[in-house]
Design an enzyme around this catalytic site. Structure first.
Site, PDB file in Angstrom:
ATOM      1  N   ARG A 141      11.755  -5.272   5.046  1.00 11.74           N
ATOM      2  CA  ARG A 141      11.440  -3.877   4.743  1.00 11.74           C
ATOM      3  C   ARG A 141      12.300  -2.908   5.554  1.00 11.74           C
ATOM      4  NH1 ARG A 141       5.477  -1.998   5.409  1.00 11.74           N
ATOM      5  NH2 ARG A 141       5.719  -3.039   7.411  1.00 11.74           N
ATOM      6  N   ARG A 148      -0.789  -9.340  13.027  1.00 13.58           N
ATOM      7  CA  ARG A 148      -1.381  -8.322  12.133  1.00 13.58           C
ATOM      8  C   ARG A 148      -2.180  -8.989  11.011  1.00 13.58           C
ATOM      9  NH1 ARG A 148       4.059  -5.256  11.040  1.00 13.58           N
ATOM     10  NH2 ARG A 148       3.008  -4.344   9.245  1.00 13.58           N
ATOM     11  N   ARG A 179     -10.318   0.386   8.217  1.00 10.11           N
ATOM     12  CA  ARG A 179     -10.001  -1.016   8.485  1.00 10.11           C
ATOM     13  C   ARG A 179     -11.150  -1.744   9.167  1.00 10.11           C
ATOM     14  NH1 ARG A 179      -3.907   0.065   8.609  1.00 10.11           N
ATOM     15  NH2 ARG A 179      -3.008  -1.961   8.996  1.00 10.11           N
ATOM     16  N   LYS A 239       0.854  -1.212   0.000  1.00 11.77           N
ATOM     17  CA  LYS A 239       0.000   0.000   0.000  1.00 11.77           C
ATOM     18  C   LYS A 239       0.882   1.253   0.000  1.00 11.77           C
ATOM     19  CE  LYS A 239      -2.127  -1.267   3.867  1.00 11.77           C
ATOM     20  NZ  LYS A 239      -1.472  -2.541   4.131  1.00 11.77           N
ATOM     21  N   ARG A 291      10.808  -0.714  11.250  1.00  9.56           N
ATOM     22  CA  ARG A 291       9.668  -0.499  12.146  1.00  9.56           C
ATOM     23  C   ARG A 291       9.667  -1.461  13.317  1.00  9.56           C
ATOM     24  NH1 ARG A 291       4.528   0.057   8.169  1.00  9.56           N
ATOM     25  NH2 ARG A 291       3.607  -1.246   9.801  1.00  9.56           N
TER      26      ARG A 291
HETATM   27  P1  AP5 Z   1       4.780  -1.664   1.906  1.00 10.83           P
HETATM   28  O1  AP5 Z   1       4.474  -0.814   0.724  1.00 10.83           O
HETATM   29  O2  AP5 Z   1       5.496  -1.052   3.040  1.00 10.83           O
HETATM   30  O3  AP5 Z   1       3.447  -2.429   2.387  1.00 10.83           O
HETATM   31  P2  AP5 Z   1       2.173  -1.895   3.182  1.00 10.83           P
HETATM   32  O4  AP5 Z   1       0.969  -2.514   2.541  1.00 10.83           O
HETATM   33  O5  AP5 Z   1       2.203  -0.416   3.297  1.00 10.83           O
HETATM   34  O6  AP5 Z   1       2.428  -2.634   4.552  1.00 10.83           O
HETATM   35  P3  AP5 Z   1       2.276  -2.116   6.056  1.00 10.83           P
HETATM   36  O7  AP5 Z   1       3.035  -3.055   6.917  1.00 10.83           O
HETATM   37  O8  AP5 Z   1       2.594  -0.654   6.156  1.00 10.83           O
HETATM   38  O9  AP5 Z   1       0.756  -2.331   6.290  1.00 10.83           O
HETATM   39  P4  AP5 Z   1       0.041  -2.403   7.634  1.00 10.83           P
HETATM   40  O10 AP5 Z   1      -1.364  -2.260   7.200  1.00 10.83           O
HETATM   41  O11 AP5 Z   1       0.349  -3.603   8.437  1.00 10.83           O
HETATM   42  O12 AP5 Z   1       0.704  -1.223   8.504  1.00 10.83           O
HETATM   43  P5  AP5 Z   1       0.205   0.247   8.868  1.00 10.83           P
HETATM   44  O13 AP5 Z   1       1.385   1.099   8.989  1.00 10.83           O
HETATM   45  O14 AP5 Z   1      -0.907   0.662   8.007  1.00 10.83           O
HETATM   46  O15 AP5 Z   1       5.606  -2.945   1.355  1.00 10.83           O
HETATM   47  C1  AP5 Z   1       6.116  -3.911   2.248  1.00 10.83           C
HETATM   48  C2  AP5 Z   1       7.507  -4.377   1.773  1.00 10.83           C
HETATM   49  O16 AP5 Z   1       7.367  -5.106   0.538  1.00 10.83           O
HETATM   50  C3  AP5 Z   1       8.474  -3.223   1.465  1.00 10.83           C
HETATM   51  O17 AP5 Z   1       9.763  -3.599   1.865  1.00 10.83           O
HETATM   52  C4  AP5 Z   1       8.386  -3.065  -0.061  1.00 10.83           C
HETATM   53  O18 AP5 Z   1       9.603  -2.567  -0.599  1.00 10.83           O
HETATM   54  C5  AP5 Z   1       8.109  -4.486  -0.507  1.00 10.83           C
HETATM   55  N1  AP5 Z   1       7.257  -4.559  -1.703  1.00 10.83           N
HETATM   56  C6  AP5 Z   1       6.226  -3.713  -2.038  1.00 10.83           C
HETATM   57  N2  AP5 Z   1       5.664  -4.107  -3.210  1.00 10.83           N
HETATM   58  C7  AP5 Z   1       6.323  -5.232  -3.592  1.00 10.83           C
HETATM   59  C8  AP5 Z   1       6.199  -6.111  -4.709  1.00 10.83           C
HETATM   60  N3  AP5 Z   1       5.261  -5.914  -5.661  1.00 10.83           N
HETATM   61  N4  AP5 Z   1       7.036  -7.176  -4.790  1.00 10.83           N
HETATM   62  C9  AP5 Z   1       7.985  -7.389  -3.824  1.00 10.83           C
HETATM   63  N5  AP5 Z   1       8.167  -6.587  -2.746  1.00 10.83           N
HETATM   64  C10 AP5 Z   1       7.339  -5.518  -2.628  1.00 10.83           C
HETATM   65  O19 AP5 Z   1      -0.402  -0.012  10.344  1.00 10.83           O
HETATM   66  C11 AP5 Z   1       0.429  -0.346  11.424  1.00 10.83           C
HETATM   67  C12 AP5 Z   1      -0.409  -0.522  12.683  1.00 10.83           C
HETATM   68  O20 AP5 Z   1      -1.071   0.715  13.011  1.00 10.83           O
HETATM   69  C13 AP5 Z   1      -1.552  -1.543  12.588  1.00 10.83           C
HETATM   70  O21 AP5 Z   1      -1.093  -2.855  12.877  1.00 10.83           O
HETATM   71  C14 AP5 Z   1      -2.534  -1.020  13.655  1.00 10.83           C
HETATM   72  O22 AP5 Z   1      -2.093  -1.358  14.959  1.00 10.83           O
HETATM   73  C15 AP5 Z   1      -2.394   0.486  13.494  1.00 10.83           C
HETATM   74  N6  AP5 Z   1      -3.351   1.051  12.518  1.00 10.83           N
HETATM   75  C16 AP5 Z   1      -3.044   1.667  11.339  1.00 10.83           C
HETATM   76  N7  AP5 Z   1      -4.147   2.063  10.711  1.00 10.83           N
HETATM   77  C17 AP5 Z   1      -5.185   1.706  11.493  1.00 10.83           C
HETATM   78  C18 AP5 Z   1      -6.603   1.820  11.365  1.00 10.83           C
HETATM   79  N8  AP5 Z   1      -7.165   2.394  10.270  1.00 10.83           N
HETATM   80  N9  AP5 Z   1      -7.381   1.314  12.354  1.00 10.83           N
HETATM   81  C19 AP5 Z   1      -6.849   0.742  13.470  1.00 10.83           C
HETATM   82  N10 AP5 Z   1      -5.503   0.584  13.645  1.00 10.83           N
HETATM   83  C20 AP5 Z   1      -4.681   1.070  12.660  1.00 10.83           C
HETATM   84 MG    MG Z   2       2.343   0.918   4.905  1.00 10.22          MG
END
Ligand code: AP5
Ligand code: MG
Length: 209
Positions: free
Chosen positions: A123, A166, A89, A14, A155
């Site tokens: 990552r 997660r 979410r 994402k 992270r």
């Molecule tokens: P990346 O682009 O970083 O993936 P991402 O989908 O952004 O993954 P996240 O871990 O950020 O998602 P998340 O939903 O768990 O975390 P968030 O910060 O939102 O890519 C990942 C890796 O793969 C990178 O190294 C990249 O280079 C590589 N990659 C990308 N595309 C690729 C491809 N095509 N092929 C190969 N490699 C690739 O949330 C964190 C925490 O915050 C949650 O657990 C929760 O506790 C809280 N939180 C956040 N939002 C909410 C909400 N709305 N409600 C409640 N709690 C929330």
């Molecule tokens: Mg992300």
């Protein structure tokens, strides 16, 4: 004002796609994960509430997230809409969002569970410009980070046990939202298990539908 949503499991790409789609659409990326990490780092009240949920891979309570979004959407850069990354979410979050802005497209980046751990555990990001990289799949090029400085950051929740939690949270609490949006006719699925550029191309096509 109308907005788009990037939807998908942890590590789906994402954030990676948001960086690119932002350039193409001009819509600012609004990542609740990034906002919460900034709050934890700054030691705000929101950050203190969120920290434990994030470290254990649980969702932060809806009321906290909805308040953050209500405030963010008032910023001048959001006046023409935004690109949400990792929000909504839950169905209550989606219902609250519908009161704030019209959502025209929900783009789901689909990646099999078996690929998620390796994606997340490799990552890192640049602490200066926030670009996301991967040790194997998206390494820093020979000229270094495009911002000119690379301050490698990993992270706190990017470890194998938190990733599994997660992922469970995603399947139990977030994936039901897919049907909710599907029923509204704005849900588009993209195969996220391919080269980064190909996925960007498909997202741009979906955004024209
Ligand atoms: P990346 O682009 O970083 O993936 P991402 O989908 O952004 O993954 P996240 O871990 O950020 O998602 P998340 O939903 O768990 O975390 P968030 O910060 O939102 O890519 C990942 C890796 O793969 C990178 O190294 C990249 O280079 C590589 N990659 C990308 N595309 C690729 C491809 N095509 N092929 C190969 N490699 C690739 O949330 C964190 C925490 O915050 C949650 O657990 C929760 O506790 C809280 N939180 C956040 N939002 C909410 C909400 N709305 N409600 C409640 N709690 C929330
Ligand atoms: Mg992300």
């Amino acid at each position: 004002m109308s907005s788009i949503v990037l939807f998908g499991p942890p590590g789906a790409g994402k954030g990676t796609q948001a960086e690119r789609i932002m350039v193409e659409t001009g819509l600012p990326q609004v990542s609740t994960g990034d906002m919460l990490r900034a709050s934890v780092k700054a030691g705000t009240e929101t950050g203190m509430i969120a920290k434990g949920f994030m470290e254990s891979g649980q969702l932060v309570p809806d009321s906290v997230i909805i308040d953050l979004i209500k405030e963010r959407i008032l910023e001048p850069d959001a006046k023409n809409g935004v690109m949400f990354d990792g929000f909504p979410r839950t169905i209550p979050q989606a219902e609250a969002l519908a009161e704030i802005t019209a959502v025209t497209h929900v783009i789901a980046i689909e990646v099999p569970d078996g690929k998620i751990v390796e994606r997340i555990c490799g990552r890192f990001s640049c602490g200066v410009c926030s670009r996301v990289f991967h040790d194997l799949f998206n390494p820093v090029g020979p000229d270094g980070c495009p911002c000119g400085t690379l301050e490698e950051k990993r992270r706190a929740d990017d470890n194998e046990s938190t990733v599994m939690s997660r992922l469970n949270t995603y399947h139990e609490q977030t994936s039901p939202l897919a049907d909710w949006y599907r029923s509204k006719g704005i849900f588009h699925s993209v195969d996220g298990d391919r080269a980064i550029d190909k996925i960007t191309g498909d997202i741009l096509i979906a955004l024209k539908k």
